[in-house]
Design a protein around this motif. Structure first.
Motif, PDB file in Angstrom:
ATOM      1  N   PHE B  31      42.009  39.930  27.808  1.00  0.00           N
ATOM      2  CA  PHE B  31      41.616  40.747  28.957  1.00  0.00           C
ATOM      3  C   PHE B  31      40.663  41.858  28.517  1.00  0.00           C
ATOM      4  O   PHE B  31      39.622  42.098  29.153  1.00  0.00           O
ATOM      5  N   ARG B  32      41.030  42.563  27.449  1.00  0.00           N
ATOM      6  CA  ARG B  32      40.192  43.681  26.964  1.00  0.00           C
ATOM      7  C   ARG B  32      38.803  43.191  26.585  1.00  0.00           C
ATOM      8  O   ARG B  32      37.800  43.849  26.860  1.00  0.00           O
ATOM      9  N   LEU B  33      38.746  42.038  25.963  1.00  0.00           N
ATOM     10  CA  LEU B  33      37.452  41.452  25.595  1.00  0.00           C
ATOM     11  C   LEU B  33      36.652  41.148  26.853  1.00  0.00           C
ATOM     12  O   LEU B  33      35.475  41.513  26.966  1.00  0.00           O
ATOM     13  N   SER B  34      37.301  40.511  27.800  1.00  0.00           N
ATOM     14  CA  SER B  34      36.629  40.138  29.047  1.00  0.00           C
ATOM     15  C   SER B  34      36.157  41.378  29.788  1.00  0.00           C
ATOM     16  O   SER B  34      35.067  41.397  30.368  1.00  0.00           O
ATOM     17  N   ALA B  44      37.518  40.414  34.886  1.00  0.00           N
ATOM     18  CA  ALA B  44      38.145  40.292  33.564  1.00  0.00           C
ATOM     19  C   ALA B  44      39.471  39.531  33.673  1.00  0.00           C
ATOM     20  O   ALA B  44      39.794  38.693  32.827  1.00  0.00           O
ATOM     21  N   GLU B  45      40.222  39.800  34.741  1.00  0.00           N
ATOM     22  CA  GLU B  45      41.491  39.077  34.927  1.00  0.00           C
ATOM     23  C   GLU B  45      41.221  37.601  35.211  1.00  0.00           C
ATOM     24  O   GLU B  45      41.938  36.725  34.699  1.00  0.00           O
ATOM     25  N   GLU B  46      40.199  37.355  35.973  1.00  0.00           N
ATOM     26  CA  GLU B  46      39.857  35.970  36.302  1.00  0.00           C
ATOM     27  C   GLU B  46      39.425  35.207  35.043  1.00  0.00           C
ATOM     28  O   GLU B  46      39.834  34.061  34.831  1.00  0.00           O
ATOM     29  N   ILE B  47      38.625  35.852  34.240  1.00  0.00           N
ATOM     30  CA  ILE B  47      38.166  35.223  32.992  1.00  0.00           C
ATOM     31  C   ILE B  47      39.365  34.973  32.060  1.00  0.00           C
ATOM     32  O   ILE B  47      39.468  33.923  31.425  1.00  0.00           O
ATOM     33  N   THR B  48      40.254  35.936  32.019  1.00  0.00           N
ATOM     34  CA  THR B  48      41.452  35.792  31.160  1.00  0.00           C
ATOM     35  C   THR B  48      42.265  34.588  31.610  1.00  0.00           C
ATOM     36  O   THR B  48      42.696  33.766  30.792  1.00  0.00           O
ATOM     37  N   GLN B  49      42.461  34.484  32.896  1.00  0.00           N
ATOM     38  CA  GLN B  49      43.254  33.368  33.442  1.00  0.00           C
ATOM     39  C   GLN B  49      42.580  32.035  33.117  1.00  0.00           C
ATOM     40  O   GLN B  49      43.230  31.102  32.626  1.00  0.00           O
TER      41      GLN B  49
END
Lengths: 249, 176
Positions: B31-34, B44-49
């Motif tokens: 998440f932090r990276l995204s 960022a949450e979407e990318i993490t998922q």
């Protein structure tokens, strides 16, 4: 940047990344102390990186983990229940011992049949037969016996592909008669004449009879192939070889 | 603690709990990276998922000679790149950040500074932003960056050094 040697730009970045060696660091700072432009560049780059490093982390929402788990299709790698269940049942620990025992028993039987069975005593009733002996048989050899307490004779006769030993033996103590033969010869039968309490056993290409008292019996063989067949007869008593002779057919 | 490769093996036999453990270990970092790459919380949450979904789908192709987290980050980077290409406006700045408890003037200065630095970072082309973010916030070696970004080590250094250079110039231009 055009006034700065590329090598020193690399050294500056190595220092930022904490992978510069002491020698390289000394070399870099000596260069910077003599090059104002490079020193300004160095200071600005160090400051930039300090600003970037100071940015705080962001934390995700509390639901994100749950969201992620719920979005995954876990059936992709799920085991096939019935098949796995069957195999799991079949190979449960308590069954493995039974399988090991069964395999061991099976191997033991095979081993016994191959190696031990060859020296088993043959039940005389299994081999006794009533094969008639052709009167036109040829006498191959005649062996008179007289040594120790053993007396008697052994005749060897043949007709066509068959040959037999006629044994007429007397003794007080037990003795063994060994007849060994080549691969193309097969022991067929024993014909009991006036024999009683005779022990007969068969090994790898040999027949052994254990005799005592008066015994009269015939041992019948057959052979395949042509050419000379050589058999070997040996008489032993108490482990001592008393007599041996080769017979050629 | 079970190592990542062992967890992956267990996942491939259908062990759901093992993948949950993997998610637990890495979802915050991904998440932090995204977030650093997109500067948008929801994105960022979407990318993490999508990173974890993609990782799960491709678990059987993971080569255990590489570190699992490097492989996972590689997926995250690709997801972020794909997302950024779809979202043409990648300069949206998110105002959600925490501040220290200090006097208002000092707080304002710090906030302003951080805002400018973030803005500068977002002005960097993704080509340069990626190695800068991964190096500064996750402290990967050049070799690890080479694997994650799927570029030679020499190119990693080149883009990293150039990215820092451009960032410096942006900050100077913005009077930081």
């Amino acid at each position: 940047m055009e006034n700065i040697d590329k090598h020193y730009i690399e050294l500056i970045n190595k220092e930022i990344d904490h992978i510069i060696t002491p020698a390289e660091k000394t070399k870099l700072h000596n260069y910077l102390s003599d090059n104002k432009t490079a020193k300004e560049y160095y200071d600005a780059l160090i400051m930039t990186n300090n600003y970037v490093d100071s940015l705080p982390d962001q934390e995700p929402s509390e639901n994100l983990k749950k969201q992620i788990i719920n979005s995954i299709d876990f059936s992709r790698y799920s085991a096939k229940p019935q098949k796995q269940h069957f195999w799991n049942l079949l190979f449960r620990p308590k069954f493995r011992l039974a399988y090991a025992f069964a395999i061991g028993l099976f191997l033991g039987i095979i081993f016994y049949a191959i190696l031990v069975d060859n020296s088993n005593t043959i039940n005389i009733n299994d081999v006794y037969g009533t094969i008639g002996i052709n009167n036109e048989a040829t006498t191959v050899d005649e062996l008179p016996l007289k040594f120790s307490d053993i007396t008697g004779k052994i005749d060897v006769k043949s007709v066509d592909k068959n040959f037999w030993f006629n044994l007429d033996l007397n003794s007080i103590n037990k003795f063994d008669v060994f007849i060994s033969y080549p691969e193309h010869v097969k022991f067929e039968n024993i014909r009991l004449g006036q024999a009683k309490d005779i022990e007969i056993s068969k090994g790898q290409n040999f027949i052994k009879t254990t005799n005592s008292g008066s015994q009269k019996y015939s041992l019948l063989f057959s052979q395949n192939g042509t050419g000379t067949t050589t058999l070997h007869i040996q008489i032993q008593q108490a482990g001592t070889v008393l007599y041996e002779h080769n017979i050629s057919l | 603690m079970i190592n990542d490769n062992k967890l992956v093996e267990e996942c491939l036999t259908g062990n759901k709990k093992s993948f949950e453990e993997i998610v637990e270990r890495y979802y915050k970092t991904i998440f932090r990276l995204s977030y650093r790459l997109t500067r948008d919380y929801d994105n960022a949450e979407e990318i993490t998922q999508s990173t974890f979904v993609k990782a799960y789908e491709n678990l059987s192709s993971f080569n255990s000679k590489y570190k699992f987290f490097s492989w996972l980050y590689r997926i995250a980077v690709n997801q972020a790149i794909n997302f950024t290409k779809r979202e043409k406006n990648n300069e949206k700045i998110d105002e959600r950040f925490s501040t220290d408890e200090e006097n208002p003037d000092k707080i304002y200065d710090k906030v302003e500074l951080k805002k400018k630095v973030r803005e500068a970072l977002m002005q960097l082309d993704l080509l340069y932003r990626l190695p800068v973010v991964l190096k500064h916030f996750f402290d990967y070696s050049y070799k690890e960056l080479s694997y994650i970004l799927d570029i030679p080590e020499k190119t990693v250094k080149s883009r990293l050094f150039t990215g820092r250079q451009i960032l410096k110039e942006i900050l100077i231009k913005n009077r930081v």
